[in-house]
Each structure stands twice: as C-alpha cells, then as structure tokens.
Design a protein around this motif. Structure first.
Motif, PDB file in Angstrom:
ATOM      1  N   GLY A 216       0.734  -1.226  -0.014  1.00 60.34           N
ATOM      2  CA  GLY A 216       0.140  -0.048   0.141  1.00 60.34           C
ATOM      3  C   GLY A 216       0.711   1.273   0.157  1.00 60.34           C
ATOM      4  O   GLY A 216       0.398   2.357  -0.451  1.00 60.34           O
ATOM      5  N   ILE A 217       2.002   1.324   0.508  1.00 66.34           N
ATOM      6  CA  ILE A 217       2.837   2.337   0.603  1.00 66.34           C
ATOM      7  C   ILE A 217       4.178   2.190   0.167  1.00 66.34           C
ATOM      8  O   ILE A 217       4.873   1.150   0.486  1.00 66.34           O
ATOM      9  N   SER A 218       4.831   3.060  -0.488  1.00 68.76           N
ATOM     10  CA  SER A 218       6.265   2.785  -1.053  1.00 68.76           C
ATOM     11  C   SER A 218       7.350   2.977   0.129  1.00 68.76           C
ATOM     12  O   SER A 218       6.988   3.757   1.114  1.00 68.76           O
ATOM     13  N   PRO A 219       8.057   1.876   0.106  1.00 71.99           N
ATOM     14  CA  PRO A 219       9.382   1.797   1.307  1.00 71.99           C
ATOM     15  C   PRO A 219      10.130   3.115   1.156  1.00 71.99           C
ATOM     16  O   PRO A 219      10.940   3.404   2.260  1.00 71.99           O
ATOM     17  N   SER A 220      10.173   4.016  -0.076  1.00 73.76           N
ATOM     18  CA  SER A 220      10.987   5.249   0.010  1.00 73.76           C
ATOM     19  C   SER A 220      10.363   6.250   1.264  1.00 73.76           C
ATOM     20  O   SER A 220      11.295   6.982   1.815  1.00 73.76           O
ATOM     21  N   THR A 221       9.101   6.102   2.047  1.00 75.75           N
ATOM     22  CA  THR A 221       8.865   7.008   2.887  1.00 75.75           C
ATOM     23  C   THR A 221       9.620   6.279   4.316  1.00 75.75           C
ATOM     24  O   THR A 221       9.569   7.293   5.475  1.00 75.75           O
ATOM     25  N   THR A 222      10.277   5.553   4.341  1.00 77.52           N
ATOM     26  CA  THR A 222      11.043   5.099   5.592  1.00 77.52           C
ATOM     27  C   THR A 222      12.607   4.971   5.434  1.00 77.52           C
ATOM     28  O   THR A 222      13.093   5.061   6.295  1.00 77.52           O
ATOM     29  N   TRP A 223      12.937   4.422   4.275  1.00 78.66           N
ATOM     30  CA  TRP A 223      14.558   4.687   3.806  1.00 78.66           C
ATOM     31  C   TRP A 223      15.235   4.196   5.076  1.00 78.66           C
ATOM     32  O   TRP A 223      15.024   3.204   5.440  1.00 78.66           O
ATOM     33  N   ALA A 224      16.228   5.218   5.407  1.00 79.01           N
ATOM     34  CA  ALA A 224      17.172   4.884   6.468  1.00 79.01           C
ATOM     35  C   ALA A 224      16.457   4.565   8.161  1.00 79.01           C
ATOM     36  O   ALA A 224      17.330   4.353   8.964  1.00 79.01           O
ATOM     37  N   ALA A 225      15.427   5.049   8.094  1.00 77.57           N
ATOM     38  CA  ALA A 225      14.798   4.884   9.263  1.00 77.57           C
ATOM     39  C   ALA A 225      13.782   3.741   9.457  1.00 77.57           C
ATOM     40  O   ALA A 225      13.471   3.503  10.519  1.00 77.57           O
ATOM     41  N   GLY A 226      13.677   2.843   8.346  1.00 77.11           N
ATOM     42  CA  GLY A 226      12.666   1.805   8.563  1.00 77.11           C
ATOM     43  C   GLY A 226      12.393   1.047   7.243  1.00 77.11           C
ATOM     44  O   GLY A 226      11.617   0.207   7.304  1.00 77.11           O
ATOM     45  N   ALA A 227      13.275   1.076   6.306  1.00 76.98           N
ATOM     46  CA  ALA A 227      12.725   0.291   5.023  1.00 76.98           C
ATOM     47  C   ALA A 227      13.336  -1.113   4.695  1.00 76.98           C
ATOM     48  O   ALA A 227      13.208  -1.830   3.834  1.00 76.98           O
ATOM     49  N   LEU A 228      14.100  -1.707   5.509  1.00 73.54           N
ATOM     50  CA  LEU A 228      14.823  -2.969   5.472  1.00 73.54           C
ATOM     51  C   LEU A 228      13.704  -4.001   5.733  1.00 73.54           C
ATOM     52  O   LEU A 228      12.673  -3.998   6.417  1.00 73.54           O
ATOM     53  N   THR A 229      13.878  -4.930   4.991  1.00 78.51           N
ATOM     54  CA  THR A 229      13.049  -6.352   5.144  1.00 78.51           C
ATOM     55  C   THR A 229      14.323  -7.545   5.489  1.00 78.51           C
ATOM     56  O   THR A 229      15.309  -7.305   4.898  1.00 78.51           O
ATOM     57  N   SER A 230      13.665  -8.459   6.042  1.00 75.33           N
ATOM     58  CA  SER A 230      14.597  -9.410   6.762  1.00 75.33           C
ATOM     59  C   SER A 230      13.882 -10.595   7.176  1.00 75.33           C
ATOM     60  O   SER A 230      12.741 -10.785   7.105  1.00 75.33           O
ATOM     61  N   THR A 231      14.716 -11.320   8.019  1.00 69.10           N
ATOM     62  CA  THR A 231      14.078 -12.510   8.731  1.00 69.10           C
ATOM     63  C   THR A 231      14.449 -12.379  10.094  1.00 69.10           C
ATOM     64  O   THR A 231      15.396 -11.630  10.448  1.00 69.10           O
ATOM     65  N   VAL A 232      13.622 -13.235  11.025  1.00 70.39           N
ATOM     66  CA  VAL A 232      14.054 -13.142  12.423  1.00 70.39           C
ATOM     67  C   VAL A 232      15.599 -13.761  12.877  1.00 70.39           C
ATOM     68  O   VAL A 232      16.239 -13.266  13.580  1.00 70.39           O
ATOM     69  N   ASN A 233      16.180 -14.833  11.749  1.00 73.03           N
ATOM     70  CA  ASN A 233      17.063 -15.151  11.955  1.00 73.03           C
ATOM     71  C   ASN A 233      18.543 -14.172  11.701  1.00 73.03           C
ATOM     72  O   ASN A 233      19.176 -14.109  12.215  1.00 73.03           O
ATOM     73  N   ASP A 234      18.293 -13.498  10.508  1.00 70.67           N
ATOM     74  CA  ASP A 234      19.072 -12.749   9.954  1.00 70.67           C
ATOM     75  C   ASP A 234      19.053 -11.313  11.066  1.00 70.67           C
ATOM     76  O   ASP A 234      20.124 -10.969  11.456  1.00 70.67           O
ATOM     77  N   LEU A 235      17.928 -11.117  11.633  1.00 73.44           N
ATOM     78  CA  LEU A 235      18.017  -9.865  12.613  1.00 73.44           C
ATOM     79  C   LEU A 235      18.829 -10.327  13.772  1.00 73.44           C
ATOM     80  O   LEU A 235      19.364  -9.403  14.519  1.00 73.44           O
ATOM     81  N   ALA A 236      18.393 -11.496  14.198  1.00 73.65           N
ATOM     82  CA  ALA A 236      19.068 -12.055  15.514  1.00 73.65           C
ATOM     83  C   ALA A 236      20.830 -12.045  15.262  1.00 73.65           C
ATOM     84  O   ALA A 236      21.472 -11.642  16.367  1.00 73.65           O
ATOM     85  N   ARG A 237      21.077 -12.395  14.101  1.00 73.59           N
ATOM     86  CA  ARG A 237      22.660 -12.578  13.784  1.00 73.59           C
ATOM     87  C   ARG A 237      23.263 -11.220  13.906  1.00 73.59           C
ATOM     88  O   ARG A 237      24.302 -10.995  14.590  1.00 73.59           O
ATOM     89  N   PHE A 238      22.443 -10.219  13.272  1.00 74.14           N
ATOM     90  CA  PHE A 238      22.955  -9.042  13.236  1.00 74.14           C
ATOM     91  C   PHE A 238      23.083  -8.191  14.759  1.00 74.14           C
ATOM     92  O   PHE A 238      24.035  -7.815  15.217  1.00 74.14           O
ATOM     93  N   ASP A 239      21.867  -8.325  15.570  1.00 76.68           N
ATOM     94  CA  ASP A 239      21.930  -7.760  16.789  1.00 76.68           C
ATOM     95  C   ASP A 239      22.909  -8.333  17.764  1.00 76.68           C
ATOM     96  O   ASP A 239      23.709  -8.010  18.539  1.00 76.68           O
ATOM     97  N   GLU A 240      23.087 -10.030  17.686  1.00 74.56           N
ATOM     98  CA  GLU A 240      24.063 -10.590  18.438  1.00 74.56           C
ATOM     99  C   GLU A 240      25.513  -9.942  18.098  1.00 74.56           C
ATOM    100  O   GLU A 240      26.612  -9.686  19.099  1.00 74.56           O
ATOM    101  N   ALA A 241      26.099  -9.923  16.714  1.00 72.80           N
ATOM    102  CA  ALA A 241      27.048  -9.354  16.381  1.00 72.80           C
ATOM    103  C   ALA A 241      27.400  -8.115  16.785  1.00 72.80           C
ATOM    104  O   ALA A 241      28.637  -7.821  17.292  1.00 72.80           O
ATOM    105  N   LEU A 242      26.587  -7.080  16.849  1.00 76.33           N
ATOM    106  CA  LEU A 242      26.676  -5.550  17.201  1.00 76.33           C
ATOM    107  C   LEU A 242      26.857  -5.625  18.794  1.00 76.33           C
ATOM    108  O   LEU A 242      27.852  -4.963  19.278  1.00 76.33           O
ATOM    109  N   LEU A 243      26.151  -6.512  19.714  1.00 75.27           N
ATOM    110  CA  LEU A 243      26.366  -6.232  20.946  1.00 75.27           C
ATOM    111  C   LEU A 243      27.615  -6.835  21.625  1.00 75.27           C
ATOM    112  O   LEU A 243      27.905  -6.473  22.838  1.00 75.27           O
ATOM    113  N   THR A 244      28.058  -7.842  20.889  1.00 75.69           N
ATOM    114  CA  THR A 244      29.260  -8.616  21.305  1.00 75.69           C
ATOM    115  C   THR A 244      30.536  -8.106  20.555  1.00 75.69           C
ATOM    116  O   THR A 244      31.497  -8.292  20.647  1.00 75.69           O
TER     117      THR A 244
END
Length: 410
Positions: A285-313
């Motif tokens: 319904g809405i172009s992801p250009s409205t969120t860009w660097a604030a919220g446009a990423l698509t992912s999976t819970v596994n990728d998101l978990a891998r990123f957050d773990e890498a960041l916090l460690t």
C-alpha cells in the motif's frame, strides 16, 4: 511510516486517520479483502494452525522451545493473523511460528518468512554512522550544517549525536499530511527521495531547541542516511551491504526502495477491523521510500538475531563506540516505564528481569521487536503481521504478555 515508543506502540490519531483513509482508498480501488471474520477466526488455534518450530540442533523440548511455542500460540489465539518468535539462550536458538503469512491463501507463517522490520533499520543506520566515527571520518559532535550545508534550518546547532538519540527537536516529516497524499490517492508506488522528505520537515518549526528533550523523529535518520552518503561518497544501500550485510552473510536482508515487493516467502501485512480480525491486506500500500534509512529494511528473524548479536558482542564496533551506543540518554522516553531508555540508535528495555538492547519496528501492517542482552547470550524477537494501531485491547494485552513474560526462559 515508522514509529516506536512503548511495546506495543501506542495508537496515534494521525496514523489512525491515515489508516482509515487508506482502507477506504484501497477498497474503492477494488483491493482484495481478507476472508470474513468468522472464517478467519475459525482458522486459528493449534488444530488448524499449529506452531512450527526450528532449533539449532535436534534436541528434546526445552524451556526456550516451550516459551516460543506458547508466545506465538497465544497471539494467534487472540486472532492476530500470524506470529513469529525467536528465543536464544546461551548458545541455543529456537524459532516458532503460527497463524498465516497470507490470510487469503491460508499459507502458514514460518520462521524463515521475510517481513518488513521497520525501525530495526535504525540500528543498522546508527551502526554505520558509529563505524565512520571510529574511522575518524566524522564526529558525534559534528553539526548537520558542517556535514550537509544548508539542508536544514538551524543545522549549525544540531549534532550527529542528537540525530542518533532523537534529541534534535526536528519536526517528523511523516506528521505532515503531504507525505501520505500520493498513497491516499492510490499511487502506492510513488517514490519520495530522502531530500524531498527532509525538505518537507524543514517547512515546519522545530519542536524544541536541540538537546533539550527527547522526541522520536524519522527525519533524524533520513539525515543520518544522507550523512553516510556524503562522507563515504557511496549510496546508503552500498554502505549497508559493504559494512554489515555482506560481512555477516545476512542473505535475507535487503533494502527495497523502488518496489513494493518483498522477497519470497513474504509475510503479508494487515489492518484489522474493530473486532480484531484481518480486514485489509496492505502489504503493497505504501512505497518503502517513505521510511528509507529509518525503517525500509526487509529481513527474517534469524538475520535480525545474527545482526543484533554481532553488534552487542563487539563484532561491528570498537568498544568505545559500542559504549556510546549503549549509553541511555538523559531524558525519560516513556513516563510509564522509567527503566526504558534510548542510546544512539538502540532502545533499552528490561525484559525477563534482564536489561536488553535493540529496537521496536512498527511499519504499516507489521510489528517486530528485537532485543539482545549486553553480552549477547540472550535474545528475544517477536513479530506479527497486523498493524498495532488496529489491535483490540485483548490483542494488545496478549502482545504485552508474550513480549514481557511468555518469552522468558524459565
């Protein structure tokens, strides 16, 4: 549009009006409605839609598995279309899913489905900015005027740090009805450039003097995206790929901007009717250009978990920059929860008696919360494909219980 405050986000009159208007516009255009409330309700529960579970290695049921199963089950029993949960406890990870990724076809939700992660994107953006700080290519005390001359009024008083922790006072461009006007006209693919939306924010008076209060604004992260591009001479997407997505092998994480599509298998997103049943598919319904660097990423819970773990460690940032990122700001961001804080692109919550860092991600039709302990040993991720501003009180209660209690490993 993204907005993240409490878990779940509190409804706003502005978003509520836009959601209602989008529903009317989509219906007038002949969009396909979900099945009736009666048929949809009958499709829930463990008999019709049992929770599917994945874990890191074959094992007998353990506490995290029970917690993840229970969390997604209680959300779908509350008639949310679908739900995904991930629990990580000291090296073992389990994911569970229940309900539907697509209500119309009754395709079951799975833990490998792709979904819009909303303002979890901000954590990626902040990480790139802090990498540039570590490389001495910019400073947290640099002003917007120095880095992006003339882009905003009063830019000589707004710092990079204030953009990161939402204390800039800059007006949120998505409060201006003009930002949603193309989509209310039915032009779902209308593309906004980042500078156009920043310019829209710039037509409004700042909310307060920089550094004096906290106020969440996507304008801040659009400016950070532009700063990344100015400093590196590469696109925001190229820097995300080079610095985070490729090194961490996040093969399911992408930044779609000029397409409404999500990579398959994709989670569909829904508005709910007053009874709390899926009534409108708003995935496209809405172009992801409205969120860009604030919220446009698509992912999976596994990728998101891998990123957050890498960041916090400490795999993505030196100790000094990670310490800055996880230092909660001086202002209360939620009067109802004094333990809650906001660092530099990271939100701090107390979950299951543990201080955890991450973000909530609310983008039209989807809610994704992802939090990790400071040592990276515990992670809780919960997602659903129904817009929080259309949840019933019972659904809100079910979400709070699942997010704050059920996912706790006992």
């Amino acid at each position: 549009m993204t907005r993240d405050t409490a878990i779940p986000p509190r409804p706003t009159r502005r978003r509520g009006r836009w959601i209602a208007a989008l529903l009317v516009a989509a219906s007038a255009a002949g969009a396909v409605l979900a099945p009736s409330a009666t048929a949809f309700a009958a499709g829930h529960g463990t008999a019709a839609s049992p929770a599917s579970v994945r874990h890191t290695a074959p094992a007998r049921p353990w506490a995290a598995e029970r917690a993840a199963r229970q969390a997604v089950r209680q959300l779908t029993e509350a008639h949310l279309p679908g739900a995904i949960a991930l629990v990580r406890d000291h090296g073992r990870t389990v994911t569970a899913a229940a309900g539907y990724a697509d209500v119309a076809t009754k395709r079951p939700m799975t833990s490998t489905d792709h979904l819009r992660i909303g303002s979890n994107t901000k954590v990626f953006t902040a990480t790139v900015v802090l990498q540039l700080v570590a490389e001495h290519r910019l400073s947290l005390d640099d002003t917007v005027q120095r880095l992006l001359p003339g882009v905003i009024h009063g830019g000589d008083h707004v710092t990079v740090r204030q953009l990161l922790n939402h204390t800039s006072g800059l007006y949120p461009f998505d409060r201006d009805p003009a930002s949603m006007a193309p989509y209310l006209r039915g032009d779902a693919g209308y593309y906004w450039s980042p500078r156009q939306l920043v310019a829209l924010a710039n037509t409004h008076t700042p909310l307060f003097a920089p550094g004096t209060k906290f106020s969440y604004s996507n304008t801040n992260y659009f400016l950070l995206g532009l700063i990344i591009e100015k400093v590196t001479h590469h696109s925001y997407e190229q820097e995300l790929n080079r610095r985070i997505i490729t090194p961490l092998k996040l093969r399911d994480t992408r930044l779609p901007l000029r397409t409404l599509k999500i990579q398959n298998p994709a989670v569909h997103s829904y508005l709910l009717d007053k009874a709390g049943h899926a009534s409108q598919d708003i995935t496209f319904g809405i172009s992801p250009s409205t969120t860009w660097a604030a919220g446009a990423l698509t992912s999976t819970v596994n990728d998101l978990a891998r990123f957050d773990e890498a960041l916090l460690t400490g795999k993505l940032l030196p100790k000094a920059q990670l310490a800055e990122m996880t230092k909660a700001g001086p202002f209360t961001i939620d009067p109802a929860d004094p333990t809650k804080g906001y660092g530099l692109g990271l939100e701090k919550l107390t979950l299951c008696g543990v201080s955890m860092w991450g973000h909530t991600g609310t983008v039209l039709g989807t809610q994704t919360n992802a939090f990790t302990s400071a040592d990276g040993t515990r992670q809780l991720i919960l997602a659903t494909n129904a817009d929080p501003d259309t949840w019933t009180a019972d659904q809100t209660s079910a979400w709070l219980t699942a997010a704050r209690t059920t996912l706790c490993v006992r």
